[in-house]
Scaffold this motif. Sequence first.
Motif, PDB file in Angstrom:
ATOM      1  N   PHE A   1      44.100  37.227  45.767  1.00 36.39           N
ATOM      2  CA  PHE A   1      42.891  36.843  45.031  1.00 36.39           C
ATOM      3  C   PHE A   1      42.381  35.495  45.536  1.00 36.39           C
ATOM      4  O   PHE A   1      41.179  35.332  45.799  1.00 36.39           O
ATOM      5  CB  PHE A   1      43.161  36.786  43.525  1.00 36.39           C
TER       6      PHE A   1
ATOM      7  N   ARG B   1      31.830  35.399  43.597  1.00 35.70           N
ATOM      8  CA  ARG B   1      33.301  35.471  43.484  1.00 35.70           C
ATOM      9  C   ARG B   1      33.712  36.719  42.709  1.00 35.70           C
ATOM     10  O   ARG B   1      34.671  37.420  43.068  1.00 35.70           O
ATOM     11  CB  ARG B   1      33.840  34.213  42.802  1.00 35.70           C
TER      12      ARG B   1
ATOM     13  N   CYS C   1      36.001  39.937  43.663  1.00 35.95           N
ATOM     14  CA  CYS C   1      37.128  40.257  42.776  1.00 35.95           C
ATOM     15  C   CYS C   1      37.091  41.743  42.387  1.00 35.95           C
ATOM     16  O   CYS C   1      38.122  42.423  42.383  1.00 35.95           O
ATOM     17  CB  CYS C   1      37.048  39.351  41.557  1.00 35.95           C
ATOM     18  N   TYR C   2      35.897  42.268  42.099  1.00 34.27           N
ATOM     19  CA  TYR C   2      35.785  43.715  41.800  1.00 34.27           C
ATOM     20  C   TYR C   2      36.259  44.508  43.034  1.00 34.27           C
ATOM     21  O   TYR C   2      36.997  45.480  42.916  1.00 34.27           O
ATOM     22  CB  TYR C   2      34.346  44.184  41.552  1.00 34.27           C
TER      23      TYR C   2
ATOM     24  N   CYS D   1      40.599  34.795  35.741  1.00 31.45           N
ATOM     25  CA  CYS D   1      41.047  33.861  36.781  1.00 31.45           C
ATOM     26  C   CYS D   1      41.044  32.408  36.298  1.00 31.45           C
ATOM     27  O   CYS D   1      40.442  32.083  35.269  1.00 31.45           O
ATOM     28  CB  CYS D   1      40.189  34.001  38.042  1.00 31.45           C
TER      29      CYS D   1
ATOM     30  N   CYS E   1      37.367  30.784  35.853  1.00 26.09           N
ATOM     31  CA  CYS E   1      36.569  31.039  34.634  1.00 26.09           C
ATOM     32  C   CYS E   1      37.281  30.469  33.411  1.00 26.09           C
ATOM     33  O   CYS E   1      36.651  30.118  32.424  1.00 26.09           O
ATOM     34  CB  CYS E   1      36.263  32.522  34.464  1.00 26.09           C
TER      35      CYS E   1
HETATM   36  S1  SF4 Z   1      35.530  35.636  36.336  1.00 17.39           S
HETATM   37 FE1  SF4 Z   1      36.665  37.577  36.175  1.00 17.39          FE
HETATM   38  S2  SF4 Z   1      35.701  39.001  37.627  1.00 17.39           S
HETATM   39 FE2  SF4 Z   1      35.040  36.908  38.130  1.00 17.39          FE
HETATM   40  S3  SF4 Z   1      36.495  36.213  39.699  1.00 17.39           S
HETATM   41 FE3  SF4 Z   1      37.292  35.508  37.748  1.00 17.39          FE
HETATM   42  S4  SF4 Z   1      38.680  37.122  37.058  1.00 17.39           S
HETATM   43 FE4  SF4 Z   1      37.419  37.996  38.689  1.00 17.39          FE
END
Ligand code: SF4
Length: 202
Positions: free
Chosen positions: A95, A111, A115-116, A196, A199
């Motif tokens: 990641f 980002r 990640c998706y 993550c 966020c």
């Molecule tokens: S906010 Fe959620 S979807 Fe976006 S990178 Fe972070 S974990 Fe992944």
Amino acid sequence: MNINYQKHLERLIQELTQKGQTPSLLLHSCCAPCSSYVLEYLSDYFNITIFYYNPNIYPEVEYIRRALEQKTLIKSITAKNKIEFIEGGYDPERFYSIAAGLEQEKEGGERCFKCYALRLKEAAIIASENKFNYFTTTLSISPHKNANKINQIGEELYEKYGVKYLFSDFKKKNGYKRSIELSKEYNLYRQDYCGCIFCKKD
Ligand code: SF4
């Protein structure tokens, strides 16, 4: 162009029902609450295996907590067809390598698209290796997630790995609202951030 992926899913379900088919589906899940509505909705029509692959989640203790909650939900939820479970590896370095340079992005930005893609690619590989009929993800249930982008990634992975992507937008038909109701009903742990470290800090 905005496509109504819910309508797409409804047409497919109608077709499968008419043919009397119950295909196998590898369902990538980010957490128990998001999967609750999707399982309630789809388990009548598909033989579902939940694929919990979320190297984005920080810290590890949170990853473990969400994984345990996912398994508890599978055991307790009422479903017509049996639901199986596969856990992917917890490899946060993967990641961090895709998020490099995008740490300051707001949730919903570039980002998140990467990640998706990271999680969906792993789901496509597992689905292909294990000969699933379809794969998809619970991610579109969140109002913060871009369903067009998720479905576009799914379509690209279908072309690459040859497993059909189940087009969907689970927030439609009050899916998100229903997931909150089901979370209460099953007394599920609902985290207050996506996953993550970036966020979590916001
Ligand atoms: S906010 Fe959620 S979807 Fe976006 S990178 Fe972070 S974990 Fe992944």
